[in-house]
Design a protein around this motif. Sequence first.
Motif, PDB file in Angstrom:
ATOM      1  N   ASP A   8       0.832  -1.192   0.000  1.00 52.87           N
ATOM      2  CA  ASP A   8       0.000   0.000   0.000  1.00 52.87           C
ATOM      3  C   ASP A   8       0.873   1.251   0.000  1.00 52.87           C
ATOM      4  O   ASP A   8       1.948   1.267   0.574  1.00 52.87           O
ATOM      5  CB  ASP A   8      -0.905   0.029   1.234  1.00 52.87           C
ATOM      6  N   GLU A   9       0.369   2.302  -0.625  1.00 46.32           N
ATOM      7  CA  GLU A   9       1.095   3.569  -0.633  1.00 46.32           C
ATOM      8  C   GLU A   9       0.840   4.339   0.651  1.00 46.32           C
ATOM      9  O   GLU A   9      -0.272   4.348   1.182  1.00 46.32           O
ATOM     10  CB  GLU A   9       0.666   4.420  -1.828  1.00 46.32           C
ATOM     11  N   VAL A  10       1.888   4.991   1.141  1.00 43.24           N
ATOM     12  CA  VAL A  10       1.805   5.887   2.288  1.00 43.24           C
ATOM     13  C   VAL A  10       2.511   7.194   1.921  1.00 43.24           C
ATOM     14  O   VAL A  10       3.312   7.236   0.992  1.00 43.24           O
ATOM     15  CB  VAL A  10       2.444   5.289   3.571  1.00 43.24           C
ATOM     16  N   VAL A  11       2.191   8.245   2.666  1.00 42.45           N
ATOM     17  CA  VAL A  11       2.839   9.538   2.475  1.00 42.45           C
ATOM     18  C   VAL A  11       3.767   9.774   3.655  1.00 42.45           C
ATOM     19  O   VAL A  11       3.347   9.686   4.810  1.00 42.45           O
ATOM     20  CB  VAL A  11       1.803  10.681   2.403  1.00 42.45           C
ATOM     21  N   ILE A  12       5.027  10.048   3.378  1.00 41.71           N
ATOM     22  CA  ILE A  12       5.977  10.466   4.403  1.00 41.71           C
ATOM     23  C   ILE A  12       5.970  11.997   4.371  1.00 41.71           C
ATOM     24  O   ILE A  12       6.158  12.593   3.309  1.00 41.71           O
ATOM     25  CB  ILE A  12       7.411   9.951   4.120  1.00 41.71           C
ATOM     26  N   LEU A  13       5.729  12.633   5.520  1.00 43.50           N
ATOM     27  CA  LEU A  13       5.497  14.079   5.564  1.00 43.50           C
ATOM     28  C   LEU A  13       6.417  14.777   6.561  1.00 43.50           C
ATOM     29  O   LEU A  13       6.672  14.261   7.650  1.00 43.50           O
ATOM     30  CB  LEU A  13       4.037  14.336   5.984  1.00 43.50           C
ATOM     31  N   ASP A  14       6.859  15.972   6.174  1.00 42.52           N
ATOM     32  CA  ASP A  14       7.581  16.844   7.101  1.00 42.52           C
ATOM     33  C   ASP A  14       7.249  18.295   6.757  1.00 42.52           C
ATOM     34  O   ASP A  14       7.276  18.684   5.591  1.00 42.52           O
ATOM     35  CB  ASP A  14       9.092  16.624   7.007  1.00 42.52           C
ATOM     36  N   PHE A  15       6.913  19.063   7.792  1.00 41.57           N
ATOM     37  CA  PHE A  15       6.689  20.497   7.644  1.00 41.57           C
ATOM     38  C   PHE A  15       7.802  21.256   8.345  1.00 41.57           C
ATOM     39  O   PHE A  15       8.284  20.828   9.391  1.00 41.57           O
ATOM     40  CB  PHE A  15       5.384  20.947   8.340  1.00 41.57           C
ATOM     41  N   GLU A  16       8.179  22.396   7.788  1.00 41.41           N
ATOM     42  CA  GLU A  16       8.968  23.399   8.495  1.00 41.41           C
ATOM     43  C   GLU A  16       8.011  24.565   8.699  1.00 41.41           C
ATOM     44  O   GLU A  16       7.207  24.875   7.808  1.00 41.41           O
ATOM     45  CB  GLU A  16      10.199  23.823   7.696  1.00 41.41           C
ATOM     46  N   THR A  17       8.105  25.212   9.863  1.00 39.97           N
ATOM     47  CA  THR A  17       7.129  26.238  10.223  1.00 39.97           C
ATOM     48  C   THR A  17       7.824  27.450  10.841  1.00 39.97           C
ATOM     49  O   THR A  17       9.003  27.396  11.200  1.00 39.97           O
ATOM     50  CB  THR A  17       6.118  25.677  11.239  1.00 39.97           C
ATOM     51  N   THR A  18       7.047  28.520  11.013  1.00 37.98           N
ATOM     52  CA  THR A  18       7.589  29.733  11.635  1.00 37.98           C
ATOM     53  C   THR A  18       7.653  29.624  13.155  1.00 37.98           C
ATOM     54  O   THR A  18       8.187  30.515  13.808  1.00 37.98           O
ATOM     55  CB  THR A  18       6.744  30.967  11.271  1.00 37.98           C
ATOM     56  N   GLY A  19       7.104  28.574  13.724  1.00 33.07           N
ATOM     57  CA  GLY A  19       7.099  28.385  15.174  1.00 33.07           C
ATOM     58  C   GLY A  19       6.320  27.146  15.558  1.00 33.07           C
ATOM     59  O   GLY A  19       6.033  26.291  14.708  1.00 33.07           O
ATOM     60  N   HIS A  83      -3.177  18.751  -0.893  1.00 31.66           N
ATOM     61  CA  HIS A  83      -4.370  17.957  -0.593  1.00 31.66           C
ATOM     62  C   HIS A  83      -4.627  16.939  -1.709  1.00 31.66           C
ATOM     63  O   HIS A  83      -4.923  15.775  -1.449  1.00 31.66           O
ATOM     64  CB  HIS A  83      -5.582  18.876  -0.399  1.00 31.66           C
ATOM     65  N   ARG A  84      -4.500  17.373  -2.947  1.00 30.36           N
ATOM     66  CA  ARG A  84      -4.666  16.449  -4.080  1.00 30.36           C
ATOM     67  C   ARG A  84      -3.559  15.396  -4.078  1.00 30.36           C
ATOM     68  O   ARG A  84      -3.796  14.238  -4.402  1.00 30.36           O
ATOM     69  CB  ARG A  84      -4.667  17.217  -5.405  1.00 30.36           C
ATOM     70  N   TYR A  85      -2.356  15.806  -3.711  1.00 27.53           N
ATOM     71  CA  TYR A  85      -1.212  14.893  -3.712  1.00 27.53           C
ATOM     72  C   TYR A  85      -1.389  13.750  -2.709  1.00 27.53           C
ATOM     73  O   TYR A  85      -1.142  12.593  -3.046  1.00 27.53           O
ATOM     74  CB  TYR A  85       0.079  15.676  -3.404  1.00 27.53           C
ATOM     75  N   ILE A  86      -1.808  14.056  -1.492  1.00 25.09           N
ATOM     76  CA  ILE A  86      -1.874  13.010  -0.462  1.00 25.09           C
ATOM     77  C   ILE A  86      -3.081  12.096  -0.624  1.00 25.09           C
ATOM     78  O   ILE A  86      -3.042  10.943  -0.194  1.00 25.09           O
ATOM     79  CB  ILE A  86      -1.840  13.592   0.972  1.00 25.09           C
ATOM     80  N   GLY A  87      -4.147  12.593  -1.239  1.00 21.64           N
ATOM     81  CA  GLY A  87      -5.344  11.765  -1.375  1.00 21.64           C
ATOM     82  C   GLY A  87      -5.797  11.261  -0.010  1.00 21.64           C
ATOM     83  O   GLY A  87      -5.783  12.004   0.969  1.00 21.64           O
ATOM     84  N   ASN A  88      -6.160   9.995   0.050  1.00 13.62           N
ATOM     85  CA  ASN A  88      -6.583   9.406   1.332  1.00 13.62           C
ATOM     86  C   ASN A  88      -5.548   8.449   1.901  1.00 13.62           C
ATOM     87  O   ASN A  88      -5.850   7.644   2.778  1.00 13.62           O
ATOM     88  CB  ASN A  88      -7.946   8.706   1.166  1.00 13.62           C
ATOM     89  N   ARG A  89      -4.327   8.550   1.414  1.00 12.37           N
ATOM     90  CA  ARG A  89      -3.258   7.656   1.872  1.00 12.37           C
ATOM     91  C   ARG A  89      -2.928   7.912   3.344  1.00 12.37           C
ATOM     92  O   ARG A  89      -2.950   9.050   3.804  1.00 12.37           O
ATOM     93  CB  ARG A  89      -1.987   7.887   1.049  1.00 12.37           C
ATOM     94  N   PRO A  90      -2.516   6.864   4.055  1.00 15.84           N
ATOM     95  CA  PRO A  90      -2.003   7.062   5.414  1.00 15.84           C
ATOM     96  C   PRO A  90      -0.760   7.944   5.376  1.00 15.84           C
ATOM     97  O   PRO A  90      -0.009   7.936   4.400  1.00 15.84           O
ATOM     98  CB  PRO A  90      -1.647   5.648   5.883  1.00 15.84           C
ATOM     99  N   ILE A  91      -0.555   8.703   6.453  1.00 18.90           N
ATOM    100  CA  ILE A  91       0.570   9.631   6.550  1.00 18.90           C
ATOM    101  C   ILE A  91       1.494   9.165   7.670  1.00 18.90           C
ATOM    102  O   ILE A  91       1.036   8.793   8.754  1.00 18.90           O
ATOM    103  CB  ILE A  91       0.059  11.053   6.843  1.00 18.90           C
TER     104      ILE A  91
END
Length: 131
Positions: A8-19, A83-91
Amino acid sequence: MNSYSANDEVVILDFETTGLSSSSDRIIEVGAAIVGQYRIKSTFQSLCNPGLSIPSFITSLTGITNTMVRNQPTPENVMKKFHRYIGNRPIIAHNASFDSRFLHSEMSRIGVSVGNPILCSMLLSRRLLPE
């Protein structure tokens, strides 16, 4: 509860933020990859212009400067594409509580709800690796 396999496909995610506050801070970078069948199938990366100044402490952590984001798209524009990229895949995210808060906050700003299952690789590693 859904069950998933290595195929199954999953999304590996990382955000950088201002705080640290998802209510008052904004994302400055999104990095993600769709992984399935033990390989990276695609990647998504974008800097974002948060519309506020990046604190020097954040620049020292991330290497992302105000100059770098000045001409970049807004978080709202990036999150529509994401949002379109991740679809309903687990993150999967390291310290998923942080990334999840920003994911939900930024998506709510564009009127989108995200119900993807989210796994924290940090908590998983703490359970699997002895101290």
